[in-house]
Design an enzyme around this catalytic site. Structure first.
Site, PDB file in Angstrom:
ATOM      1  N   ASP A   1       0.846  -1.204   0.000  1.00  0.00           N
ATOM      2  CA  ASP A   1       0.000   0.000   0.000  1.00  0.00           C
ATOM      3  C   ASP A   1       0.882   1.255   0.000  1.00  0.00           C
ATOM      4  O   ASP A   1       2.077   1.178   0.276  1.00  0.00           O
ATOM      5  CB  ASP A   1      -0.976   0.013   1.193  1.00  0.00           C
ATOM      6  CG  ASP A   1      -0.305  -0.350   2.485  1.00  0.00           C
ATOM      7  OD1 ASP A   1       0.807   0.171   2.728  1.00  0.00           O
ATOM      8  OD2 ASP A   1      -0.885  -1.132   3.266  1.00  0.00           O
TER       9      ASP A   1
ATOM     10  N   ASP B   1       1.328   5.411   1.086  1.00  0.00           N
ATOM     11  CA  ASP B   1       0.924   6.570   1.882  1.00  0.00           C
ATOM     12  C   ASP B   1       1.505   7.811   1.216  1.00  0.00           C
ATOM     13  O   ASP B   1       2.592   7.756   0.617  1.00  0.00           O
ATOM     14  CB  ASP B   1       1.488   6.476   3.307  1.00  0.00           C
ATOM     15  CG  ASP B   1       0.969   5.249   4.043  1.00  0.00           C
ATOM     16  OD1 ASP B   1      -0.190   4.872   3.809  1.00  0.00           O
ATOM     17  OD2 ASP B   1       1.731   4.659   4.843  1.00  0.00           O
TER      18      ASP B   1
ATOM     19  N   ASP C   1       9.532   6.257  12.649  1.00  0.00           N
ATOM     20  CA  ASP C   1      10.242   5.325  13.523  1.00  0.00           C
ATOM     21  C   ASP C   1      11.675   5.009  13.074  1.00  0.00           C
ATOM     22  O   ASP C   1      12.629   5.278  13.793  1.00  0.00           O
ATOM     23  CB  ASP C   1       9.419   4.045  13.777  1.00  0.00           C
ATOM     24  CG  ASP C   1       8.845   3.422  12.522  1.00  0.00           C
ATOM     25  OD1 ASP C   1       9.161   3.892  11.408  1.00  0.00           O
ATOM     26  OD2 ASP C   1       8.086   2.444  12.652  1.00  0.00           O
TER      27      ASP C   1
HETATM   28  P1  ATP Z   1       4.325  -2.093   6.034  1.00  0.00           P
HETATM   29  O1  ATP Z   1       5.026  -2.541   4.797  1.00  0.00           O
HETATM   30  O2  ATP Z   1       4.268  -3.124   7.060  1.00  0.00           O
HETATM   31  O3  ATP Z   1       3.000  -1.389   5.795  1.00  0.00           O
HETATM   32  P2  ATP Z   1       5.128   0.548   6.786  1.00  0.00           P
HETATM   33  O4  ATP Z   1       6.495   1.116   7.069  1.00  0.00           O
HETATM   34  O5  ATP Z   1       4.379   1.156   5.648  1.00  0.00           O
HETATM   35  O6  ATP Z   1       5.316  -0.997   6.636  1.00  0.00           O
HETATM   36  P3  ATP Z   1       2.919   1.339   8.431  1.00  0.00           P
HETATM   37  O7  ATP Z   1       2.464   0.772   9.714  1.00  0.00           O
HETATM   38  O8  ATP Z   1       2.030   1.238   7.249  1.00  0.00           O
HETATM   39  O9  ATP Z   1       4.316   0.673   8.130  1.00  0.00           O
HETATM   40  O10 ATP Z   1       3.290   2.862   8.718  1.00  0.00           O
HETATM   41  C1  ATP Z   1       3.548   3.801   7.684  1.00  0.00           C
HETATM   42  C2  ATP Z   1       4.653   4.757   8.108  1.00  0.00           C
HETATM   43  O11 ATP Z   1       4.246   5.493   9.259  1.00  0.00           O
HETATM   44  C3  ATP Z   1       5.953   4.062   8.535  1.00  0.00           C
HETATM   45  O12 ATP Z   1       6.761   3.783   7.412  1.00  0.00           O
HETATM   46  C4  ATP Z   1       6.575   5.099   9.461  1.00  0.00           C
HETATM   47  O13 ATP Z   1       7.199   6.123   8.730  1.00  0.00           O
HETATM   48  C5  ATP Z   1       5.354   5.687  10.148  1.00  0.00           C
HETATM   49  N1  ATP Z   1       5.040   4.974  11.394  1.00  0.00           N
HETATM   50  C6  ATP Z   1       4.194   3.945  11.573  1.00  0.00           C
HETATM   51  N2  ATP Z   1       4.144   3.546  12.842  1.00  0.00           N
HETATM   52  C7  ATP Z   1       4.978   4.351  13.516  1.00  0.00           C
HETATM   53  C8  ATP Z   1       5.372   4.456  14.883  1.00  0.00           C
HETATM   54  N3  ATP Z   1       4.884   3.622  15.795  1.00  0.00           N
HETATM   55  N4  ATP Z   1       6.249   5.426  15.213  1.00  0.00           N
HETATM   56  C9  ATP Z   1       6.734   6.276  14.285  1.00  0.00           C
HETATM   57  N5  ATP Z   1       6.430   6.211  13.002  1.00  0.00           N
HETATM   58  C10 ATP Z   1       5.562   5.281  12.595  1.00  0.00           C
HETATM   59 MG    MG Z   2       2.280   0.622   5.153  1.00  0.00          MG
END
Ligand code: ATP
Ligand code: MG
Length: 464
Positions: free
Chosen positions: A78, A80, A154
């Site tokens: 996905d 963002d 993060d």
């Molecule tokens: P995935 O492939 O699992 O979706 P992702 O990195 O996109 O990995 P998400 O949970 O969708 O993870 O979160 C999107 C973004 O939001 C992360 O890449 C990070 O930049 C930020 N983020 C998410 N959770 C946190 C957190 N607990 N603390 C700080 N930043 C966060």
């Molecule tokens: Mg994600």
């Protein structure tokens, strides 16, 4: 009491002393010749979201995990988008867009089946942020600059912005370098960042396992010490994060890492108990490796089924104890399920629809032992038969119940009506061998037997 008080004071002092994540103001701007992202891997919906906002005079970038995956040459699941437009401004530029979230408002921009989560750059805390006594951030909802938005993410590999128009990666924290080195590095002071949000510890383990990255030593070091902070995370949030971990396609890898770090205690509440019991462990690891295979093959995962496997050993232990104490089998199972769900839903906020599925899958298990008369035919009409059968096969495959029972049901499900008729006329002992002795005749189900099937008393003599 005094020790806990001292601990709380220490926690508070630590939090106040901890360095705030430094926000670097000047990013590296990395051209396509260096980062090599294949624009064809970016979804049309994400491109249109960025293009529309940019055409309206805003800045808009693909951000987070999608940029990390693009750099690795993986098609992101996905996308963002982060922008300097406010939620209202974002919404006004799209035909199908809704503002969601109370604490921090963001916009879901929808194109067909795809949704692009679009958020306004967020500010770093002002120092007066609302935190609990362990340093966990409770409120954090002001708009800010891009460099602040980067610093509050993060890990460095999750904090990059991709501008699809210029095909440029904007990198404040050396994320590109860390992707190349396959390093997971938290932004800012590791301990402070885990205290702000303990879920980041679980995320570290999940990303390391999923991406095959090393966790940087400084990022890893505090996790063992701070694991218990997970207890302060609201259960619904923990459930979401745990589901992500278990359905990442790398659940087995994640568990192995948790163990290697000594973190299987404390971090995942239900695994704590399960992994310490050899039978429970065998069952759970087999279930998780099947789940990983399904995820990697792009198949659907039913969370109810997954959690039913994780908690089965708990149910089984309590069921056996009740039957041992003289309770009837089906009501005993029903009660055991009530107890297990009561405890776990509190800890993990397992949603009702999932716990309903779990109960059905579990309550179906004793019904599979009845292989004669009308009982198997009636079970064929059960809406969740497929899930119940898959669960039975898992139990057979790890030796918790005799393999013959699974074979009989596999044959029965594939058979035509005539063969089914013959199979159910045979004595049950000839079919599965699961009923070694039959101490009493059939009785009507006691109240609380959710399946409404007949029950027998006290012959739960299978070896668990
Ligand atoms: P995935 O492939 O699992 O979706 P992702 O990195 O996109 O990995 P998400 O949970 O969708 O993870 O979160 C999107 C973004 O939001 C992360 O890449 C990070 O930049 C930020 N983020 C998410 N959770 C946190 C957190 N607990 N603390 C700080 N930043 C966060
Ligand atoms: Mg994600």
């Amino acid at each position: 009491m005094i020790r806990r008080l001292v601990q709380r004071v220490q926690d508070r002092v630590q939090t106040l002393l901890a360095r705030k994540p430094r926000s670097r103001r000047t990013p590296k701007r990395i051209p396509v010749s260096e980062h090599g992202i294949d624009r064809a891997l970016v979804s049309r919906a994400a491109l249109r979201t960025c293009e529309t906002l940019q055409a309206a005079g805003f800045r808009a970038y693909i951000v987070g995990g999608a940029v990390r995956d693009l750099l690795l040459g993986i098609a992101p699941k996905d996308f963002d988008v982060a922008t300097d437009a406010t939620p209202e401004q974002i919404k006004s530029h799209f035909r199908r867009a809704i503002i969601i979230g109370r604490r921090f408002r963001l916009v879901h921009v929808m194109f067909g089946a795809e949704t692009i989560e679009t958020s306004t750059f967020r500010a770093l805390g002002t120092g007066e942020r609302d935190t609990d006594e362990h340093g966990r951030v409770l409120a954090d909802n002001t708009f800010g600059e891009q460099h602040e938005d980067a610093a509050r993410r993060d890990f460095t590999v999750n904090a990059m912005y991709y501008d699809p128009a210029r095909e440029e990666v904007i990198d404040y924290h050396d994320g590109v370098r860390d992707v190349r080195r396959r390093r997971l590095r938290i932004i800012g002071d590791p301990e402070a960042r885990y205290r702000e949000d303990p879920v980041r510890m679980l995320r570290a383990v999940r990303f390391a396992a999923k991406l095959g990255f090393e966790i940087d030593p400084d990022t890893r070091e505090p996790i063992g010490r701070l694991a218990t902070l997970i207890e302060n995370v609201p259960p619904a949030r923990l459930f979401d994060e745990m589901l992500k971990l278990l359905t990442s396609g790398h659940a087995v890898g994640c568990i192995e890492r948790l163990r290697a770090e000594g973190l299987h205690h404390g971090l995942l509440p239900m695994l704590d108990v399960i992994l310490d019991q050899p039978q429970g462990e065998r069952f759970v690891m087999l279930a998780l490796s099947r789940t990983d295979e399904r995820v990697r093959a792009g198949k659907h995962i039913a969370p109810g089924f997954l959690f039913a496997t994780l908690l089965w050993n708990e149910v089984l232990t309590q069921w056996n104890a009740r039957v041992g104490a003289g309770e009837h089998r089906l009501p005993a199972l029903d009660q055991a399920i009530d107890r297990v769900l009561e405890v776990q839903t509190e800890k993990l906020a397992i949603q009702r629809r999932y716990s309903a599925d779990m109960r059905e899958i579990w309550m179906m298990q004793p019904r599979f032992e009845r292989q004669h008369g009308q009982a198997p035919m009636r079970l064929l009409e059960h809406l969740r038969l497929r899930a119940g059968y898959d669960f039975l096969m898992l139990r057979c495959d790890c030796g918790e119940t005799p393999g013959e029972l699974g074979q009989w049901w596999t044959q029965f499900l594939q058979a035509d009506d005539e063969t089914r008729g013959k199979m159910t006329q045979q004595r049950p002992e000839a079919g599965s061998g699961t009923r070694k002795r039959r101490r009493s005749g059939r009785r009507k189900a006691a109240p609380g037997g959710a399946t409404g099937a007949a029950t027998e008393k006290g012959d739960h003599d299978r070896k668990q």
